[in-house]
Write a protein that holds these residues in place. Structure first.
Motif, PDB file in Angstrom:
ATOM      1  N   ASP A 732       0.576  -0.861   0.238  1.00 49.52           N
ATOM      2  CA  ASP A 732      -0.112  -0.001  -0.276  1.00 49.52           C
ATOM      3  C   ASP A 732       1.031   1.106  -0.431  1.00 49.52           C
ATOM      4  O   ASP A 732       0.179   1.866   0.080  1.00 49.52           O
ATOM      5  CB  ASP A 732      -1.013  -0.424   0.766  1.00 49.52           C
ATOM      6  N   VAL A 734       3.592   2.069  -1.602  1.00 51.06           N
ATOM      7  CA  VAL A 734       4.195   2.424  -3.514  1.00 51.06           C
ATOM      8  C   VAL A 734       3.940   3.533  -3.498  1.00 51.06           C
ATOM      9  O   VAL A 734       4.208   4.646  -4.691  1.00 51.06           O
ATOM     10  CB  VAL A 734       4.169   0.646  -3.928  1.00 51.06           C
ATOM     11  N   THR A 735       2.003   3.671  -3.927  1.00 54.59           N
ATOM     12  CA  THR A 735       1.940   5.097  -3.952  1.00 54.59           C
ATOM     13  C   THR A 735       2.985   6.037  -3.738  1.00 54.59           C
ATOM     14  O   THR A 735       3.026   7.420  -4.058  1.00 54.59           O
ATOM     15  CB  THR A 735       0.390   5.064  -4.606  1.00 54.59           C
ATOM     16  N   SER A 736       3.175   6.125  -1.647  1.00 50.60           N
ATOM     17  CA  SER A 736       3.464   7.622  -1.817  1.00 50.60           C
ATOM     18  C   SER A 736       4.856   7.285  -1.448  1.00 50.60           C
ATOM     19  O   SER A 736       5.258   8.630  -1.340  1.00 50.60           O
ATOM     20  CB  SER A 736       2.478   7.375  -0.026  1.00 50.60           C
ATOM     21  N   ARG A 738       6.400   6.628  -4.322  1.00 47.65           N
ATOM     22  CA  ARG A 738       6.304   6.965  -6.058  1.00 47.65           C
ATOM     23  C   ARG A 738       6.985   8.899  -5.266  1.00 47.65           C
ATOM     24  O   ARG A 738       7.512   9.744  -6.084  1.00 47.65           O
ATOM     25  CB  ARG A 738       5.848   6.610  -6.760  1.00 47.65           C
ATOM     26  N   ALA A 739       5.323   8.790  -4.703  1.00 45.77           N
ATOM     27  CA  ALA A 739       5.021  11.360  -4.594  1.00 45.77           C
ATOM     28  C   ALA A 739       6.067  11.070  -3.799  1.00 45.77           C
ATOM     29  O   ALA A 739       6.774  12.278  -4.141  1.00 45.77           O
ATOM     30  CB  ALA A 739       4.339  10.816  -4.191  1.00 45.77           C
ATOM     31  N   ARG A 742       9.099  11.421  -6.396  1.00 44.58           N
ATOM     32  CA  ARG A 742       8.668  12.235  -7.468  1.00 44.58           C
ATOM     33  C   ARG A 742       8.958  13.713  -6.913  1.00 44.58           C
ATOM     34  O   ARG A 742       9.652  14.547  -7.921  1.00 44.58           O
ATOM     35  CB  ARG A 742       7.463  12.305  -8.424  1.00 44.58           C
TER      36      ARG A 742
END
Lengths: 896, 111
Positions: A732, A734-736, A738-739, A742
């Motif tokens: 769960d 992974v998105t944060s 990556r953010a 970035r």
């Protein structure tokens, strides 16, 4: 013979062959006419109609015999007989579907298994590499230490010098793999890049599918911005259009022109390679020195030069280079045939598999042979009857051979289907790290060999009983039924076969037990970290954006700052190397509390990694003595390191290393000429010891490890690894993650995302695959052997019904009868088991390095497998034994 | 192995006898068997079934041909007749048989 009559004869035979049904019908009508006439005649001479018909038939002679003779006379006999044989054999097989199914499946399994495994072995080990004249290609390695003559990678200056000074090679190329960040349709992606000297394609002898290969001058920095794509990357990432040639792709923030696409067969050094870039070093490059050994070399031995000559030429050149450049770490050089290098460790495992399959094939053949023998013995009476009504011996032998052929043909069909399916399964589910695995396909030669073996077995064991059964006195056979010396001979042979099967089955069982236990041991190993809830990813730093240590560690700090603010994350860390992922590098080590070694060769080394403060907490490594890194350790505070237990044990077996000083390099005076005047490596104090982390793989022995805070180092890593421990489900995050990355650098991809648990599973995948495979084999082998034993016992009961009945009639108890039969089966099993156990003990020694966490003479294995085998054998003999004891004696005695 | 019967010994000559029988007139299998039996005064105990392979061998060699016809009592039967080749073959075989039989007779007469 008259020529005309010759033609007429040939014509008659051909006609007979093609109009077989018509001829047969004519014949039937003629016989009917004949019998009617004869019957009428007999009636006229005063017989009753019934007697007249009988007499006519007798006068005519055996009708079947007549038909045979008639067919002989027709001369179309061989083919007709063959057809009849096949028909008869098919009918016979259909009449005993259990036997036919068992034989066909057994053969099918044998042929299928052997073909599949041989195809894999052939694809990986035997097939030539897809390069021009592959046997002239060699890997070239630098030998850097007399103490430790392990083949080592080379440095750019050494490579150039070797290329210039050797004469035994057409050319030598160098390459190294790393990753490149590329922008493909605006998305940052990480490509597996191969950086190669511009002559690599020429050395390998491969040409691009479209476009062109590198030119010599593209190996010079400044001209180097060209790229060749792999077929897979071209199709998968770049759209697969030939318009790609000449287009530009951003690699590490620089525009590269795509000049070529390689054919699908190009997988150098393995199938991961996606993009090939020229190896070129900027004038001020720090990697282009004799201090950096990271280059793999591949050479093409000059035509007509033997490998030995090339090797001595290589050694001579290496000596010259060393003489001219004493600062080089190279001491000598060695070549290894490229095929050996490509296949590497898989060789032994695959050969072992092949041996296991061969054993299985042997068992399968033995089983079919046993089945055929048993059938043949049971058919003694049938054959005797057929011979006494006029069938010739050759005819019966041909019949039995036909049955064998039919069986093996059906078995081969099943086997090939099975092989095709399992090769498919192998390539899909097999471990990804076996080289060339994806090149495997069903091998026709393997199919041929398997079919030949099974043919031999089926025909051989069809002929032998045919010979013994059809010879000798048939009257005796008719009288005695199945109780004759030939059948006893058959039984002996059959017992021998079954003993062999039991031996092989035990061998496979023991092997599978050893591998299964190794696999279990691997699962129980303490990896030194707690894999649960940890997600990892790699962050490839493009050199153009991160030219020095300071910039890259600033990036790491910025990412960590954002992650620490995330409430879903317990702790997060960034490191230069992560267990089961890679990135580690070695360092020379000098310990302040030791007398200095006498030469560079003798300086100890340790693995080294750079970590952030929370590293140990994040991966769950236990600090067993001293302390972890703390907030007091800053860039400007005294340098500290944490070491692992293995290192502590190795260097301070009887004392605590805490508080001692070391530095990561040789004593300065050893390399004074290469160091700035007055340079001193930073002195570091050991403040803590952590439990060993299994870095390479769960089953790899841990080495010495030194952990240092990156904030206290000037070292530099091109790939950073990110690890985050989640409060909940790690994926769960992974998105944060990556953010966060970035936000700091929007060109940075979050690559190779995997949870630590996944990595652990992958690390044991190969062992699991191997263990499962050999267990499947062992189970099959055991089943086949048990069927064999059952057959022997059942046959024993069948042949000695009368004797057993008499014994029971005379008052033998059930237990005694059961014991008598079981003894027969168990005796056979014991002989086999002893042989198998001896072989297994011998073999286990030679494969000790494939095992893990257990002794080759594993007590559990060598006690348990014979026990399992005996239980199975006992169960197999119990059935016929009990049946024998339940036969009412009176029935048997009456029936004979 | 089936035991030897007189017909086995004579099988080679059976072909000759068949030709000889057919030299008189075209005949069906049963008739041929009957004739051989009659002419030899039952001395040649050929199994009647053996006539048919002999007929077939002769037919394959082109010495006789066959066709279906009707018997005097209105039954369908296969009739065999001698061909030109067969006539010549009969002459050759008869000659060589006579020579052979005479030779055997000579030898037997000596003792």
């Amino acid at each position: 013979m008259h020529p005309l009559s010759l033609i007429a004869t040939a014509g008659g035979r051909l006609r007979a062959l093609f109009r077989r049904d018509k001829v047969e019908a004519d014949l039937s009508e003629e016989i009917r006419f004949h019998l009617e006439m004869e019957t009428d005649n007999n009636i006229r001479s005063g017989m009753s109609p019934v007697a007249a018909r009988r007499a006519a038939r007798i006068e005519f002679g055996g009708e079947e015999r007549f038909r045979e003779e008639h067919r002989d006379a027709r001369g179309s006999r061989i083919l007709e007989d063959a057809i009849a044989d096949v028909r008869y054999a098919a009918r016979w097989l259909l009449r005993s579907p259990g036997f036919a199914l068992a034989a066909i499946l057994t053969l099918g399994l044998g042929i299928g298994g052997t073909t599949a495994v041989f195809s894999v072995v052939d694809g990986v080990l035997l097939k030539p590499l897809p390069y021009a004249q592959p046997d002239r290609l060699v890997g070239i390695w630098s030998l850097n230490s007399q103490l430790d003559p392990e083949p080592f990678t080379s440095s750019p200056p050494d490579f150039r010098a070797l290329r210039e000074r050797t004469t035994g090679f057409d050319d030598i190329a160098a390459h190294y793999s790393n990753s490149a960040n590329a922008l493909v349709s605006g998305e940052p992606v990480r490509l597996a890049a191969l950086r190669a000297s511009s002559n690599l394609f020429a050395v390998l002898g491969v040409r691009p599918l479209i476009g062109r290969a590198f030119r010599e001058e593209e190996g010079v920095y400044g001209n180097h911005r060209v790229a060749v794509l792999s077929h897979a990357a071209w199709m998968g990432r770049f759209g697969g259009s030939s318009a790609i040639i000449g287009s530009s792709v951003a690699v590490d923030a620089e525009p590269y022109a795509v000049i070529g696409v390689m054919p699908e067969s190009f997988r150098f050094p393995d199938r991961r390679t996606e993009i090939v870039l020229p190896m070129a070093f900027a004038p001020d490059s720090r990697t282009n020195t004799r201090g950096n050994y990271f280059l793999f070399m591949v050479g093409r031995v000059r035509g007509g030069t033997t490998l030995e000559r090339a090797q001595s030429d290589l050694e001579r050149a290496a000596r010259q280079v060393v003489a001219d450049h004493p600062e080089s770490s190279m001491k000598s050089a060695r070549l290894v045939p490229l095929r050996e290098e490509t296949v590497g460790d898989s060789r032994r495992a695959l050969l072992l598999m092949l041996a296991a399959t061969a054993a299985l094939m042997a068992i399968a053949c033995a089983n079919v042979a046993g089945l055929l023998l048993a059938r043949a013995a049971g058919r003694r009476r049938e054959l005797a009857v057929r011979m006494s009504v006029g069938a010739s011996r050759g005819r019966l032998i041909r019949q039995l051979v036909t049955e064998g052929l039919l069986l093996s043909a059906a078995g081969a069909a099943v086997g090939i289907a099975l092989a095709a399916a399992s090769v498919e399964l192998f390539t899909v589910f097999g471990p990804a790290d076996i080289p060339r695995f994806d090149e495997v396909s069903i091998d026709t030669r393997a199919v041929m060999v398997s079919i030949a073996i099974s043919l031999l077995a089926a025909v051989g064991f069809g002929v032998w009983p045919a010979l013994t059964l059809t010879g000798g006195d048939q009257n005796q056979a008719l009288r005695e039924g199945a109780r004759s010396s030939t059948t006893r001979q058959h039984q002996r042979l059959r017992r021998l076969i079954v003993s062999g099967q039991v031996a092989l089955a035990l061998l496979l069982l023991a092997g599978s037990s050893l591998f299964l236990r190794s696999f279990v041991a691997m699962g129980n190993v303490d990896p030194g970290f707690r894999a649960e809830n940890v997600v990892t990813a790699s962050l490839p730093l493009a050199t153009a954006r991160y030219p020095d240590a300071r910039r890259s560690w600033e990036f790491a700090d910025a990412v960590l700052l954002r992650l620490q603010a995330n409430p879903q994350i317990t702790t997060a860390a960034i490191t230069s190397a992560l267990s089961l992922r890679g990135g580690q590098w070695g360092k020379m080590l000098t310990l302040a509390d030791r007398t200095l070694p006498v030469s560079l060769d003798q300086i100890p080394t340790a693995n080294y990694r750079l970590v952030s403060h929370d590293y140990f907490r994040t991966v769950g490594a236990r600090v067993t003595a001293g302390r972890s890194f703390g907030s007091e350790d800053r860039g400007d505070s005294p340098g500290v390191v944490v070491i692992n237990e293995t290192m502590a044990q190795k260097f301070w077996p009887n004392a605590s290393p805490l508080g001692t000083t070391l530095w990561l390099g040789p004593p300065e005076e050893f390399i004074a000429s290469r160091l700035p005047p007055g340079f001193r490596f930073p002195r570091l104090t050991i403040v803590g010891i952590v439990a060993d982390e299994r870095f390479e793989a769960l089953d790899a022995t841990p080495g010495s490890e030194v952990y240092q805070l990156y904030s206290q180092s000037t070292e530099f890593a091109s790939v950073l690894y990110l690890a985050a421990r989640a409060k909940g489900e790690p994926l769960d995050l992974v998105t944060s993650l990556r953010a966060a990355v970035r936000e700091v650098d929007n060109t940075m991809p979050l690559a190779e995302v995997a949870t630590m648990a996944q990595l652990k599973r992958e690390s044991s995948a190969r062992r699991r695959f191997g263990a499962l495979l050999i267990s499947a084999f062992a189970l099959l082998a055991l089943t086949l052997a048990v069927v064999g034993i059952y057959g022997v016992a059942a046959q024993f009961v069948m042949h000695r019904r009368r004797e057993l009945a008499i014994r029971m009639a005379l008052g033998a108890e059930h237990g005694r009868v059961v014991g008598l039969v079981m003894r027969e089966g168990l005796l056979t099993a014991i002989i086999g088991a002893v042989v198998g156990l001896a072989a297994a003990l011998m073999l286990s020694r030679t494969m000790s390095d494939l095992l893990f966490g257990i002794q080759p003479i594993d007590p559990l294995t060598f006690v348990l497998t014979p026990v399992v085998l005996f239980l199975a054998v006992a169960a197999a003999t119990m059935l016929p034994a009990r049946r024998a004891a339940q036969i009412p004696p009176a029935d048997v005695l009456r029936s004979e | 192995m089936p035991k030897d019967s007189p017909s086995d010994v004579l099988q080679g000559t059976l072909d000759l006898l068949v030709l000889k029988t057919l030299a008189l007139e075209p005949m069906h299998g049963w008739g041929i068997a009957q004739r051989i039996k009659q002419f030899s005064r039952n001395a040649l105990d050929v199994g009647q079934g053996s006539v048919y392979p002999a007929l077939l061998r002769n037919e394959h060699h082109g010495w006789i041909t066959s066709s279906w016809g009707i018997t005097e009592n209105n039954r369908r039967a296969k009739y065999y007749r001698l061909t030109a080749l067969g006539v010549r073959q009969l002459q050759q075989e008869t000659a060589s048989w006579r020579k052979y039989a005479a030779a055997v007779e000579l030898i037997l007469a000596i003792s």
